[in-house]
Every structure is written in C-alpha cells, then in structure tokens.
Design an enzyme around this catalytic site. Structure first.
Site, PDB file in Angstrom:
ATOM      1  N   SER A 102      29.837 -18.066  61.314  1.00  0.00           N
ATOM      2  CA  SER A 102      29.789 -18.201  59.856  1.00  0.00           C
ATOM      3  C   SER A 102      31.035 -18.864  59.285  1.00  0.00           C
ATOM      4  CB  SER A 102      29.550 -16.816  59.253  1.00  0.00           C
ATOM      5  OG  SER A 102      29.228 -16.901  57.896  1.00  0.00           O
ATOM      6  N   ASP A 241      29.584 -22.665  53.375  1.00  0.00           N
ATOM      7  CA  ASP A 241      30.401 -22.211  54.501  1.00  0.00           C
ATOM      8  C   ASP A 241      29.826 -22.793  55.790  1.00  0.00           C
ATOM      9  OD1 ASP A 241      28.140 -20.633  54.815  1.00  0.00           O
ATOM     10  OD2 ASP A 241      29.246 -18.868  55.476  1.00  0.00           O
ATOM     11  N   ASP A 243      28.019 -21.896  58.281  1.00  0.00           N
ATOM     12  CA  ASP A 243      26.630 -21.770  58.746  1.00  0.00           C
ATOM     13  C   ASP A 243      25.624 -21.845  57.608  1.00  0.00           C
ATOM     14  OD1 ASP A 243      27.095 -19.191  57.674  1.00  0.00           O
ATOM     15  OD2 ASP A 243      25.674 -18.285  59.065  1.00  0.00           O
TER      16      ASP A 243
END
Length: 445
Positions: A102, A241, A243
């Site tokens: 992430s 971000d 992901d």
C-alpha cells in the site's frame, strides 16, 4: 476468536527478505491458501500487484504454491487493489490476491486476499489458511496441477468500470486536474480514466521504476502535488497511494482535502439528490469537525476502530454505504466492494461538475479541528497505556479541553508505537497537551 499469527488488519505485511515476506514463506502461503480455497469451486485465483520490484519474485512464489495445491493463477500485472477486487467478482474467481504494501516504502511488501465477492476474506478462512501453514507441502498429482495465465485486458475492463460510476450525461472537459499516481499501481489506469472523461491533465508520479513508489509523492506526501496545483493554476489535484485504495485531494489554493472531507462532500451530495442510504461510518481518528458537519445536515455518524476492515464491518452491520478514514480510504458500498480511490475521486468530481462549485467551496461545509498526532516508540512488556501516570495525564488533558476536544491513545497494529492524538478548537492547546502526554509516555516506557 482465535488470534491470527500472520494476518493483520490488511493481510500479511513486512520488510522484503525478512520473515514472513520471503520467497519460501510466500510459496507456502500460496499452497496453504490454495488448499483452503480449492474446496470452493472454480479453482481460479486472480493475482495483481503494485509496482514494487519485489512483486516479480513474490508473484512467482505465490503462483508455484497455488499450482502445487491445484489452483489456476491469472496474473493482471500492476493493478490497483480495488481493481483486483472488482475483477475477482466479475470473473467469479475463488479469490483475488494483491501483492502490495500500500502506502509503505518500496522495501516493504505484503499479500492481501479478497473473497469471491470482492471483499476482505472472512476471519474463518484466514484462520483456516494459517492452520494449513503448519503442515508440510503436499503437491497434487501432475494431472491436477494448476496452470498460470495472463489477463491482457484487465486494465481496460477496470477503466471502463470506473467510468461507469460517473454520470453518463456529464464530462470533465471544464477541469484542469493534476493527477499524482505515487509511481504506483494507478500509473496506467487513473490518467486514462480522467482523460477519457475529458479532463485536461497534468501528470506526476506516473513513472515507476520499482524503487520510487510512494517516495515523496502520492497520498502520503502531498507537498509536491500542492505545489504543482498552484504552479499550474489547476482546478484541483488528485493524490493516490501506491496501491490505489487511498485518495487525498488538493484544492486550487493548494489546501489538502483529506478522507474525512471527501466523505463529507459525497454524503452531502447524496443527501441533496435524495440518494443517501443511512449515514457515514468513520473511525476513532475521524476529525470532530466531520462529525459536527454531518450532524448539522442531520446525517447519522458512527465511529469504528481504525482500519478499513472495521469501517466495512460497521457499514454492513448498519446497511449504510459511505465509510472513510481521514488517511484517504473511502468506501462507497453502493458502487464498490472495497476502498477505491479512483471511484471516490469521480464522485467528488461529479459533485463539482454538477454544482459548478470548486473543491475549495465544497470543502467549506465542515471545519476541521486542529489535530496533533505523536508516535511514541516503546519496548519491553509493559503497556504504557495501563500506567496510572499516563491515565492521569490523559484525564488532565481531557479536563482542560472540556467539551471542545478529545484525546485518544492507541497502540499501532504494525509497530511498537503508542499513537497519541489530541484534537480541539484551540491549536496551541492541542499541541501543548499532545506533547505533554507523549513526554509522560516516553518517561515511563
């Protein structure tokens, strides 16, 4: 409920090369997951990843484990987390797996799973996978081994899905937008979505090299995006971000618009159209300003524990559709099955186009309270939050804030940190009290 050994609130995550993010563990994880999931039917698993260099190694290990258990792996290549959830549901796969850490730096990575419905795996499935990890790998016979394939049209399918959540009679031709993809999984998706809807784009963070994901770009560091929006005289900026499940926006003046404000704008717009279903779920970290802003509109609000998993649980429990974390996770259950940054951005853009108001104006309905968050590292077996001296320090702060603020202490789920959060109307007092409590924790841990 039994305690998980490997699964956290968002899958299994850590530093690459250190247990459990090692090729041998991930191979075993693929096999263990395959053993559990193979009992369910189609024997197909969709695997996506972000742009980290370690993704190549980990997807190979996962695929080998799944094949040994008799499951077929379909690779999408770099793909936002919510895209994998969508494709898993669309293709009726047993599960979706995302290789991503992430918003973390490139040297971390993780594995997260989605069920066939495109939502996080139920607890009992995660526990069943953990139980299989204790066993020795047993390979199915050769005729039953899984095959691997590639989904060449994954990006196009997801781009079309995202566009379908935007009103068909509207477009973005009146807007100049700076799009920052954090050199992550949205780099080839988000620009196409907004361009095909007619926006005039300025791109940043769209040149991943395996090592630059989230590096001073994207939703976790919007300073470059803020500067670019002002420099380009753009209408707004979108920061994703690594992901693609978090979104932070920037208005034309360079102000940050966080997940709380985004959810507020979407909820208020749904209320105006008569389409709001129930209320909004936030977390313990959600700004008091959002709670008060929603209250003024007569929209119910509820707080869940920190983590989109818990926001989702409460949404399903209440039958509501809008949930958010101030970090930028925005869940819109009437459109998607998990947090989706592109879809959330499109709903705000729809509100801008429909109302003719700027993002700055739309954000003004709620006033964010000053909020100070200090992380204090601790070691040893003591729990600083249980110490009388720490409890006393919190109580004193709460008395000084009265009904114009709040104090929250919580343990990080991933590191040995106590997070000290103080929020209130008076910024100077908030900073003073946060430092005072943090110092007390430091002195006694």
């Amino acid at each position: 409920m039994s305690k998980r050994r490997y699964f956290g609130t968002d899958g299994i995550r850590g530093k690459v090369g250190q247990y459990p993010i090692t090729p041998d563990f991930v191979l075993k994880l693929g096999w263990a997951a395959g053993r559990v999931l193979a009992k369910q039917g189609t024997k197909k698993v969709i695997i996506g990843k972000d742009t980290r260099i370690s993704g190549y190694m980990l997807e190979s290990a996962l695929e080998a484990g799944l094949a040994a258990a008799g499951l077929k792996a379909t690779f999408t290549g770099p793909m936002p987390t919510p895209a994998v959830a969508y494709l898993t549901q669309t293709f009726r796969a047993e599960a979706g797996i995302v290789i991503s850490a992430s918003h973390n730096p490139y040297y971390d990575n993780g594995i997260k799973f989605f069920s066939s419905e495109g939502s996080k795996l139920p607890d009992d499935i995660e526990l069943a996978i953990e139980a299989e990890l204790d066993k020795d790998i047993e390979c199915v016979e050769s005729a039953l081994l899984g095959k691997a394939s590639r989904m060449n049209d994954a990006a196009g399918r997801y781009i079309e899905f995202c566009k379908s959540t935007f009103p068909s009679n509207a477009n973005l031709s009146s807007l100049k937008i700076v799009v920052d993809c954090a050199h992550g999984a949205t780099y080839h998706i988000a620009p196409n979505v907004f361009k095909e809807l007619g926006a005039n784009l300025v791109l940043m963070g769209c040149e991943p090299d395996g090592l630059n994901i989230n590096a001073e770009v994207g939703a976790t560091d919007v300073r470059a995006l803020q500067a670019k929006v002002v420099e380009e005289k753009a209408d707004l900026g979108l920061g994703f971000d690594g992901d693609g499940d978090r979104i932070i926006m920037v208005d034309h003046k360079g102000n940050k618009v966080d997940g709380d404000q985004i959810a507020y704008i979407i909820a208020r717009d749904a209320l105006r159209r008569g389409e709001l279903k129930g209320g909004v779920v936030g977390t313990l970290m959600t700004n008091l300003g959002m709670e008060n802003g929603l209250k003024q509109l007569g929209i119910p609000f509820s707080r869940a524990a920190v983590g989109d998993r818990y926001v989702m649980e409460q949404l399903k429990e209440k039958g509501w559709s809008i949930g958010a974390e101030n970090s930028g996770h925005v869940i819109l259950l009437d459109k998607v099955t998990t947090g989706d940054a592109i879809v959330a951005a499109l709903q705000v853009l729809s509100s801008i186009v429909d109302s003719g108001m700027s993002l700055f104006d739309l954000s003004q309905g709620m006033t964010l309270y000053p909020q100070e968050l200090i992380n204090v590292r601790f070691s040893g077996n003591t729990d600083p939050m249980q110490l009388d001296v720490v409890k006393e320090s919190v109580l004193q702060a709460e008395q000084e804030l009265g009904n114009k603020g709040r104090v929250l202490l919580r343990k990080s789920g991933t590191e040995p940190l106590i997070r000290v959060m103080v929020e209130g109307e008076n910024g100077e007092l908030v900073l003073k009290l946060a430092n005072r409590i943090a110092d007390t924790v430091r002195e006694h841990c």
